[in-house]
Write a protein that holds these residues in place. Structure first.
Motif, short mmCIF file in Angstrom:
data_model
loop_
_atom_site.label_atom_id
_atom_site.label_comp_id
_atom_site.label_asym_id
_atom_site.label_seq_id
_atom_site.Cartn_x
_atom_site.Cartn_y
_atom_site.Cartn_z
N LEU A 6 0.83 -1.21 0.00
CA LEU A 6 0.00 0.00 0.00
C LEU A 6 0.86 1.25 0.00
N PHE A 7 1.94 1.21 0.77
CA PHE A 7 2.87 2.34 0.82
C PHE A 7 3.48 2.59 -0.55
N LEU A 8 3.87 1.51 -1.24
CA LEU A 8 4.46 1.63 -2.58
C LEU A 8 3.45 2.18 -3.57
N ILE A 9 2.20 1.72 -3.48
CA ILE A 9 1.15 2.21 -4.38
C ILE A 9 0.94 3.72 -4.19
N ARG A 10 0.94 4.17 -2.92
CA ARG A 10 0.77 5.60 -2.65
C ARG A 10 1.92 6.41 -3.23
N LYS A 11 3.13 5.88 -3.13
CA LYS A 11 4.29 6.59 -3.67
C LYS A 11 4.21 6.69 -5.20
N ILE A 12 3.77 5.60 -5.84
CA ILE A 12 3.62 5.64 -7.29
C ILE A 12 2.53 6.62 -7.69
N TYR A 13 1.44 6.65 -6.91
CA TYR A 13 0.35 7.59 -7.18
C TYR A 13 0.85 9.04 -7.06
N ARG A 14 1.73 9.28 -6.09
CA ARG A 14 2.27 10.62 -5.91
C ARG A 14 3.12 11.06 -7.11
N LEU A 15 3.72 10.09 -7.80
CA LEU A 15 4.54 10.42 -8.96
C LEU A 15 3.70 11.08 -10.06
N THR A 16 2.41 10.73 -10.12
CA THR A 16 1.56 11.29 -11.17
C THR A 16 1.38 12.80 -11.02
N ASP A 17 1.68 13.34 -9.82
CA ASP A 17 1.57 14.79 -9.61
C ASP A 17 2.81 15.53 -10.10
N LYS A 18 3.88 14.81 -10.41
CA LYS A 18 5.12 15.44 -10.87
C LYS A 18 4.98 15.87 -12.32
N ILE A 19 5.57 17.02 -12.65
CA ILE A 19 5.41 17.58 -14.00
C ILE A 19 6.07 16.70 -15.06
N ALA A 20 7.09 15.92 -14.67
CA ALA A 20 7.82 15.11 -15.65
C ALA A 20 7.23 13.71 -15.82
N PHE A 21 6.20 13.35 -15.07
CA PHE A 21 5.71 11.96 -15.11
C PHE A 21 5.14 11.60 -16.48
N TYR A 22 4.13 12.34 -16.92
CA TYR A 22 3.48 12.00 -18.20
C TYR A 22 4.41 12.21 -19.40
N PRO A 23 5.21 13.29 -19.46
CA PRO A 23 6.18 13.39 -20.57
C PRO A 23 7.14 12.21 -20.63
N THR A 24 7.64 11.79 -19.46
CA THR A 24 8.56 10.65 -19.44
C THR A 24 7.86 9.37 -19.89
N LEU A 25 6.65 9.15 -19.40
CA LEU A 25 5.89 7.95 -19.77
C LEU A 25 5.63 7.92 -21.28
N LEU A 26 5.20 9.04 -21.84
CA LEU A 26 4.91 9.09 -23.27
C LEU A 26 6.18 8.97 -24.11
N ALA A 27 7.29 9.53 -23.60
CA ALA A 27 8.57 9.40 -24.32
C ALA A 27 9.00 7.94 -24.39
N VAL A 28 8.82 7.21 -23.29
CA VAL A 28 9.17 5.78 -23.27
C VAL A 28 8.25 5.01 -24.23
N LEU A 29 6.96 5.33 -24.21
CA LEU A 29 6.03 4.68 -25.14
C LEU A 29 6.39 4.99 -26.59
N GLY A 30 6.85 6.23 -26.83
CA GLY A 30 7.29 6.61 -28.17
C GLY A 30 8.48 5.78 -28.63
N LEU A 31 9.42 5.55 -27.73
CA LEU A 31 10.59 4.72 -28.07
C LEU A 31 10.18 3.28 -28.34
N ILE A 32 9.27 2.75 -27.52
CA ILE A 32 8.80 1.38 -27.73
C ILE A 32 8.11 1.25 -29.09
#
Length: 423
Positions: A6-32
């Protein structure tokens, strides 16, 4: 083990509030996706489509190179222009409204997704350009992959147009206030619908065992339900002493227990206190009161001199307080009708004092704004229910203080008589 998950899930959820989260995720998907296209090209998809649907394949090396080079340069220019404009608008919002609004504007997920799509498209075009062989013929040229680059560029242009429209709407103060209000409204309605509190269900914790914080920062969230489960397992009651949204220093008391706890249990409980260096309205509705109040105060400053914005802000505050009076000043967490955890909250008296103290200080000289504040307080008095009659004394005190400050700042007797006639 479950607590750690549960602690790990909360930490991952908190990452979604970071400005670089979605750009990084989409950049990785773009490379794939890029390497998936290269794999399909190795399997001969362009050769097959050239024989079957030749219109879908670009089979000229120079044309492909020119297109990809132009796309890369154009996308970089669009990205730089877009987010240079964002920085300028954020600077204006900070100067004209309140610096506290910036985290909410920066964390706009739609703008982050657009940035991520730009980056993913640039990476895609770059790797496809590198993949093109200098002496490749029409069968070796990744023509189908180049077609996708054209589609990505068209979508980037559409995203750019949407971005211009969105940012022009996002920076308008009415939209900012409305967004803050809606987020805090949903949070308060959730708390009101789910809160359980009965007088006498939780004993006084004055003589209980004290436990201090080992971290510092804004208390962003407390997993009260998980703490209640630990308390039930240990057959103990927990009194959380810190208020969500406030800054907690190291060695501050964060909770009390009615009996001594083992170090392992203490660590498990403290894991459910999430600290951050910033504040979020989604987790703490009190922040909405602070932000809207600061907008009103900034609007009444001599440099801005915008009483219209202050009046709009007071309207939103009136609606928020109308919801807040339906919430109890204490919050308890129950399991099987037994209260195991008490959560400290900002009580109504403290909240309205903090808001009115700022507004009285900076708005007491303006007759129209004082009238609006009085109307807000009188409206709150009229909608108070029987179980919250104690709030009426708080409102009467704030009305008296507001009139007192107005009398000291407004010299025109007609204006003063008008203000007194409202009460």
């Amino acid at each position: 083990m479950k607590d750690k998950i549960l602690f790990l899930i909360r930490k991952i959820y908190r990452l979604t509030d970071k400005i670089a989260f979605y750009p990084t995720l989409l950049a990785v998907l773009g490379l794939i996706f890029t390497y998936a296209m290269i794999y399909l090209e190795e399997k001969g998809i362009s050769k097959y489509l050239l024989e079957t649907f030749p219109a879908l394949v670009i089979n000229n090396t120079e044309t492909a190179r020119s297109l990809l080079t132009t796309f890369i340069a154009g996308l970089i220019s669009i990205m730089v222009f877009s987010f240079s404009m964002v920085m300028i608008l954020l600077n204006q919002a900070s100067s004209n409204f309140s610096p506290r609004l910036l985290p909410g504007l920066i964390s706009n997920k739609r703008h982050q997704i657009i940035l991520g799509f730009y980056i993913a498209s640039i990476l895609y075009c770059t790797f496809i350009l590198v993949y093109i062989e200098p002496d490749g013929d029409k069968y070796q040229l990744p023509g189908f992959a180049v077609l996708f680059a054209i589609l990505f560029m068209v979508n980037c242009l559409a995203a750019f147009i949407y971005f211009i429209h969105s940012i022009s709407q996002e920076i308008q103060i009415n939209n900012i206030l409305d967004k803050i209000f809606n987020v805090s409204k949903h949070r308060m309605l959730y708390l009101i619908e789910n809160e359980k509190y009965k007088e006498g269900d939780f004993a006084s914790s004055n003589s209980w065992q004290v436990y201090k914080s080992k971290k510092s920062g804004y208390l962003q969230n407390v997993s009260v339900e998980n703490i209640a489960k630990i308390a039930k397992a240990q057959n103990v009651r927990i009194d959380v002493m810190v208020i969500k949204g406030l800054f907690v220093s190291e060695e501050n008391i964060i909770f009390k227990s009615e009996k001594q706890l083992d170090d392992d249990v203490i660590d498990r409980i403290t894991e459910h206190f999430d600290f951050s260096k910033s504040e979020v309205v989604e987790d703490n509705y009190v922040l909405a009161f602070k932000q809207i109040t600061e907008v009103a105060v900034k609007a009444m400053s001599p440099g801005i001199n915008d009483p219209g914005t202050a009046l709009n802000a007071i309207d939103y505050l009136s609606q928020l307080f109308s919801l807040r009076i339906h919430k109890n000043d204490k919050s308890l967490s129950y399991i099987s009708e037994v209260a195991y955890v008490s959560m400290a909250t900002v009580n109504f008296k403290t909240l309205i004092f903090q808001v009115m103290a700022e507004l009285r200080t900076y708005c007491k000289h303006d007759v129209v704004v004082v009238e609006k504040l009085l109307m807000m307080l009188l409206h709150l008095k009229n909608i108070i229910k029987e179980e919250n009659k104690k709030y009426q004394e708080v409102l009467d005190e704030e009305i008296a203080n507001l009139i007192l400050d107005a009398e000291a700042s407004i010299s025109n007797k007609r204006d003063l008589n008008f203000i007194k006639s409202i009460v």
